[in-house]
Design a protein around this motif. Structure first.
Motif, PDB file in Angstrom:
ATOM      1  N   ASP A   1      11.313  -8.693 -18.110  1.00 62.14           N
ATOM      2  CA  ASP A   1      10.436  -9.748 -17.607  1.00 62.14           C
ATOM      3  C   ASP A   1       9.647  -9.335 -16.360  1.00 62.14           C
ATOM      4  OD1 ASP A   1      11.174 -11.561 -19.609  1.00 62.14           O
ATOM      5  OD2 ASP A   1      12.929 -12.222 -18.467  1.00 62.14           O
ATOM      6  N   GLN A   2       9.630  -8.035 -16.050  1.00 65.98           N
ATOM      7  CA  GLN A   2       8.862  -7.520 -14.923  1.00 65.98           C
ATOM      8  C   GLN A   2       7.635  -6.788 -15.465  1.00 65.98           C
ATOM      9  OE1 GLN A   2       9.474  -7.826 -11.628  1.00 65.98           O
ATOM     10  NE2 GLN A   2      11.469  -8.817 -11.717  1.00 65.98           N
ATOM     11  N   HIS A   3       6.478  -7.079 -14.877  1.00 69.48           N
ATOM     12  CA  HIS A   3       5.227  -6.453 -15.318  1.00 69.48           C
ATOM     13  C   HIS A   3       5.041  -5.131 -14.573  1.00 69.48           C
ATOM     14  CE1 HIS A   3       4.142 -10.095 -17.483  1.00 69.48           C
ATOM     15  NE2 HIS A   3       4.503 -10.783 -16.404  1.00 69.48           N
ATOM     16  N   ILE A   4       5.026  -4.032 -15.328  1.00 69.26           N
ATOM     17  CA  ILE A   4       4.932  -2.693 -14.752  1.00 69.26           C
ATOM     18  C   ILE A   4       3.478  -2.242 -14.762  1.00 69.26           C
ATOM     19  CG2 ILE A   4       5.794  -0.328 -14.829  1.00 69.26           C
ATOM     20  CD1 ILE A   4       7.958  -2.521 -14.477  1.00 69.26           C
ATOM     21  N   LEU A   5       2.936  -1.954 -13.594  1.00 73.62           N
ATOM     22  CA  LEU A   5       1.564  -1.480 -13.472  1.00 73.62           C
ATOM     23  C   LEU A   5       1.515   0.046 -13.614  1.00 73.62           C
ATOM     24  CD1 LEU A   5       0.383  -3.563 -10.348  1.00 73.62           C
ATOM     25  CD2 LEU A   5       0.191  -4.154 -12.775  1.00 73.62           C
ATOM     26  N   TRP A   6       0.388   0.531 -14.166  1.00 76.26           N
ATOM     27  CA  TRP A   6       0.223   1.978 -14.303  1.00 76.26           C
ATOM     28  C   TRP A   6       0.305   2.673 -12.944  1.00 76.26           C
ATOM     29  CZ3 TRP A   6       0.811   4.642 -18.525  1.00 76.26           C
ATOM     30  CH2 TRP A   6       0.513   4.078 -19.763  1.00 76.26           C
ATOM     31  N   SER A   7      -0.364   2.119 -11.949  1.00 80.10           N
ATOM     32  CA  SER A   7      -0.386   2.749 -10.628  1.00 80.10           C
ATOM     33  C   SER A   7       1.002   2.794 -10.007  1.00 80.10           C
ATOM     34  CB  SER A   7      -1.350   2.004  -9.699  1.00 80.10           C
ATOM     35  OG  SER A   7      -1.055   0.619  -9.672  1.00 80.10           O
ATOM     36  N   ASP A   8       1.749   1.691 -10.153  1.00 75.17           N
ATOM     37  CA  ASP A   8       3.112   1.624  -9.628  1.00 75.17           C
ATOM     38  C   ASP A   8       3.979   2.673 -10.305  1.00 75.17           C
ATOM     39  OD1 ASP A   8       5.314   0.607  -8.215  1.00 75.17           O
ATOM     40  OD2 ASP A   8       5.782  -0.827  -9.807  1.00 75.17           O
ATOM     41  N   MET A   9       3.854   2.789 -11.632  1.00 72.66           N
ATOM     42  CA  MET A   9       4.672   3.726 -12.395  1.00 72.66           C
ATOM     43  C   MET A   9       4.313   5.172 -12.069  1.00 72.66           C
ATOM     44  SD  MET A   9       5.198   4.012 -16.528  1.00 72.66           S
ATOM     45  CE  MET A   9       3.479   4.438 -16.824  1.00 72.66           C
ATOM     46  N   ILE A  10       3.024   5.504 -12.123  1.00 69.26           N
ATOM     47  CA  ILE A  10       2.606   6.888 -11.900  1.00 69.26           C
ATOM     48  C   ILE A  10       2.897   7.327 -10.469  1.00 69.26           C
ATOM     49  CG2 ILE A  10       0.602   8.434 -11.818  1.00 69.26           C
ATOM     50  CD1 ILE A  10      -0.615   6.739 -14.091  1.00 69.26           C
ATOM     51  N   GLY A  11       2.562   6.463  -9.509  1.00 68.80           N
ATOM     52  CA  GLY A  11       2.784   6.812  -8.110  1.00 68.80           C
ATOM     53  C   GLY A  11       4.238   7.077  -7.804  1.00 68.80           C
ATOM     54  N   ASN A  12       5.129   6.268  -8.377  1.00 66.19           N
ATOM     55  CA  ASN A  12       6.550   6.434  -8.082  1.00 66.19           C
ATOM     56  C   ASN A  12       7.178   7.579  -8.856  1.00 66.19           C
ATOM     57  OD1 ASN A  12       7.690   4.306  -6.142  1.00 66.19           O
ATOM     58  ND2 ASN A  12       6.273   3.132  -7.414  1.00 66.19           N
ATOM     59  N   ILE A  13       6.661   7.889 -10.039  1.00 67.92           N
ATOM     60  CA  ILE A  13       7.135   9.091 -10.744  1.00 67.92           C
ATOM     61  C   ILE A  13       6.774  10.332  -9.938  1.00 67.92           C
ATOM     62  CG2 ILE A  13       6.734  10.556 -12.761  1.00 67.92           C
ATOM     63  CD1 ILE A  13       6.594   8.013 -14.440  1.00 67.92           C
ATOM     64  N   LEU A  14       5.558  10.337  -9.396  1.00 65.93           N
ATOM     65  CA  LEU A  14       5.154  11.447  -8.532  1.00 65.93           C
ATOM     66  C   LEU A  14       6.050  11.527  -7.294  1.00 65.93           C
ATOM     67  CD1 LEU A  14       1.253  11.123  -8.706  1.00 65.93           C
ATOM     68  CD2 LEU A  14       2.639  13.006  -9.621  1.00 65.93           C
TER      69      LEU A  14
ATOM     70  N   ASN B   1       8.851  -8.328  -4.620  1.00 64.89           N
ATOM     71  CA  ASN B   1       7.392  -8.343  -4.565  1.00 64.89           C
ATOM     72  C   ASN B   1       6.738  -8.069  -5.909  1.00 64.89           C
ATOM     73  OD1 ASN B   1       7.277  -8.977  -1.874  1.00 64.89           O
ATOM     74  ND2 ASN B   1       7.073  -6.874  -1.172  1.00 64.89           N
ATOM     75  N   GLY B   2       7.550  -7.941  -6.961  1.00 72.84           N
ATOM     76  CA  GLY B   2       6.992  -7.758  -8.292  1.00 72.84           C
ATOM     77  C   GLY B   2       6.729  -6.317  -8.673  1.00 72.84           C
ATOM     78  N   TYR B   3       7.162  -5.367  -7.834  1.00 71.93           N
ATOM     79  CA  TYR B   3       6.978  -3.954  -8.153  1.00 71.93           C
ATOM     80  C   TYR B   3       8.298  -3.418  -8.700  1.00 71.93           C
ATOM     81  CZ  TYR B   3       2.384  -4.033  -6.099  1.00 71.93           C
ATOM     82  OH  TYR B   3       1.065  -4.332  -5.853  1.00 71.93           O
ATOM     83  N   ALA B   4       8.561  -3.821  -9.954  1.00 70.60           N
ATOM     84  CA  ALA B   4       9.853  -3.513 -10.556  1.00 70.60           C
ATOM     85  C   ALA B   4      10.070  -2.024 -10.719  1.00 70.60           C
ATOM     86  CB  ALA B   4       9.965  -4.199 -11.915  1.00 70.60           C
ATOM     87  N   PHE B   5       9.010  -1.310 -11.116  1.00 66.37           N
ATOM     88  CA  PHE B   5       9.187   0.124 -11.326  1.00 66.37           C
ATOM     89  C   PHE B   5       9.543   0.816 -10.016  1.00 66.37           C
ATOM     90  CE2 PHE B   5       8.241   4.465 -12.535  1.00 66.37           C
ATOM     91  CZ  PHE B   5       8.702   4.506 -13.839  1.00 66.37           C
ATOM     92  N   SER B   6       8.922   0.366  -8.916  1.00 62.25           N
ATOM     93  CA  SER B   6       9.271   0.913  -7.609  1.00 62.25           C
ATOM     94  C   SER B   6      10.746   0.666  -7.318  1.00 62.25           C
ATOM     95  CB  SER B   6       8.415   0.271  -6.509  1.00 62.25           C
ATOM     96  OG  SER B   6       7.065   0.613  -6.645  1.00 62.25           O
ATOM     97  N   GLY B   7      11.243  -0.524  -7.669  1.00 56.12           N
ATOM     98  CA  GLY B   7      12.646  -0.829  -7.453  1.00 56.12           C
ATOM     99  C   GLY B   7      13.558   0.084  -8.245  1.00 56.12           C
ATOM    100  N   PHE B   8      13.233   0.294  -9.538  1.00 58.48           N
ATOM    101  CA  PHE B   8      14.036   1.190 -10.362  1.00 58.48           C
ATOM    102  C   PHE B   8      14.011   2.613  -9.802  1.00 58.48           C
ATOM    103  CE2 PHE B   8      12.913  -1.940 -13.855  1.00 58.48           C
ATOM    104  CZ  PHE B   8      14.183  -2.496 -13.904  1.00 58.48           C
ATOM    105  N   VAL B   9      12.827   3.045  -9.356  1.00 57.90           N
ATOM    106  CA  VAL B   9      12.686   4.398  -8.822  1.00 57.90           C
ATOM    107  C   VAL B   9      13.513   4.573  -7.562  1.00 57.90           C
ATOM    108  CG1 VAL B   9      11.060   5.975  -7.694  1.00 57.90           C
ATOM    109  CG2 VAL B   9      10.472   4.945  -9.878  1.00 57.90           C
ATOM    110  N   TYR B  10      13.576   3.526  -6.706  1.00 59.29           N
ATOM    111  CA  TYR B  10      14.380   3.624  -5.492  1.00 59.29           C
ATOM    112  C   TYR B  10      15.858   3.797  -5.822  1.00 59.29           C
ATOM    113  CZ  TYR B  10      11.036   2.803  -1.699  1.00 59.29           C
ATOM    114  OH  TYR B  10      10.047   2.943  -0.773  1.00 59.29           O
TER     115      TYR B  10
END
Length: 213
Positions: A13-26, A173-182
């Motif tokens: 139920d979290q919306h993952i943005l391309w920028s959030d995903m790519i930036g955090n993978i990097l 703040n809705g940046y779920a991918f950032s949370g997973f990456v942390y």
């Protein structure tokens, strides 16, 4: 950057943005390269900051500002590691523990910086939704990167402290991918900390107080 700010997919139920995903993978790649003491950690950190700057700019100005500072510190780290990469036999920077003076300076800078940035965020609410935790992450990230640039084992401890706040803040703040990456950062930090700790013990030369950078 507009295309990067579109939704890539939905997860739990979290919306993952391309920028959030790519930036955090990097960011993860940069941390892994830092573990390996590769100088390429810094260009990848710079690119991660650039992508995340685009993700936050316009609606989370404080977070965007943090990424601008991250890019600047990445440039400093590149310069520092280039200067010292020949100090060890393997051509990489030699990890070391900070002196007590350096530790005190970093803790003091982190405390004063967090208060100053939080008060700035509170004075200008559009800069951050959560002034105190956002300021803590902002300043903690810079302190961690500075310690990494100087080859200090303590940079891993600083990242752990950032993770403790970064995970819940990014989810809130809705940046779920950032949370997973942390969360993944936490595991990488523990492994990297062990590696740098052991490497620092191989060099028994004392670090003099006030030694030049």
């Amino acid at each position: 950057m507009n295309g990067l700010n579109t939704e890539a997919f939905t997860l739990l139920d979290q919306h993952i943005l391309w920028s959030d995903m790519i930036g955090n993978i990097l960011g993860l790649v940069a941390l892994a390269l830092g573990w390996r003491r590769s100088i390429w950690s810094w260009p990848v950190q710079f690119l991660s900051g650039l992508v995340l700057f685009g993700a936050f700019f316009g609606h989370l100005t404080g977070s965007a500002g943090k990424q601008a500072v991250v890019m600047a510190v990445a440039g400093y780290g590149w310069w520092q590691w280039n200067r010292h990469k020949g100090d060890s036999a393997d051509g990489h920077i030699t990890p070391r523990f900070a002196t007590w003076r350096e530790r005190g300076a970093m803790i003091g800078a982190a405390a004063v910086g967090t208060v100053a940035v939080a008060l700035l965020f509170k004075a200008y609410p559009t800069l951050s939704w959560d002034p105190w935790p956002d300021a803590y992450i902002f300043v903690g990230t810079i302190v961690a990167m500075y310690a990494q640039a100087r080859g200090m084992v303590e940079f891993w401890f600083a990242w752990l402290l950032v993770d403790l706040v970064g995970v819940p803040l990014n989810f809130a703040n809705g940046y779920a991918f950032s949370g997973f990456v942390y969360v993944i950062y936490g595991a990488l930090v523990l492994w990297g900390m062990r590696d740098w700790w052991l490497r620092s013990r191989k060099d028994t030369r004392p670090v003099l107080e006030g030694a030049p950078a």
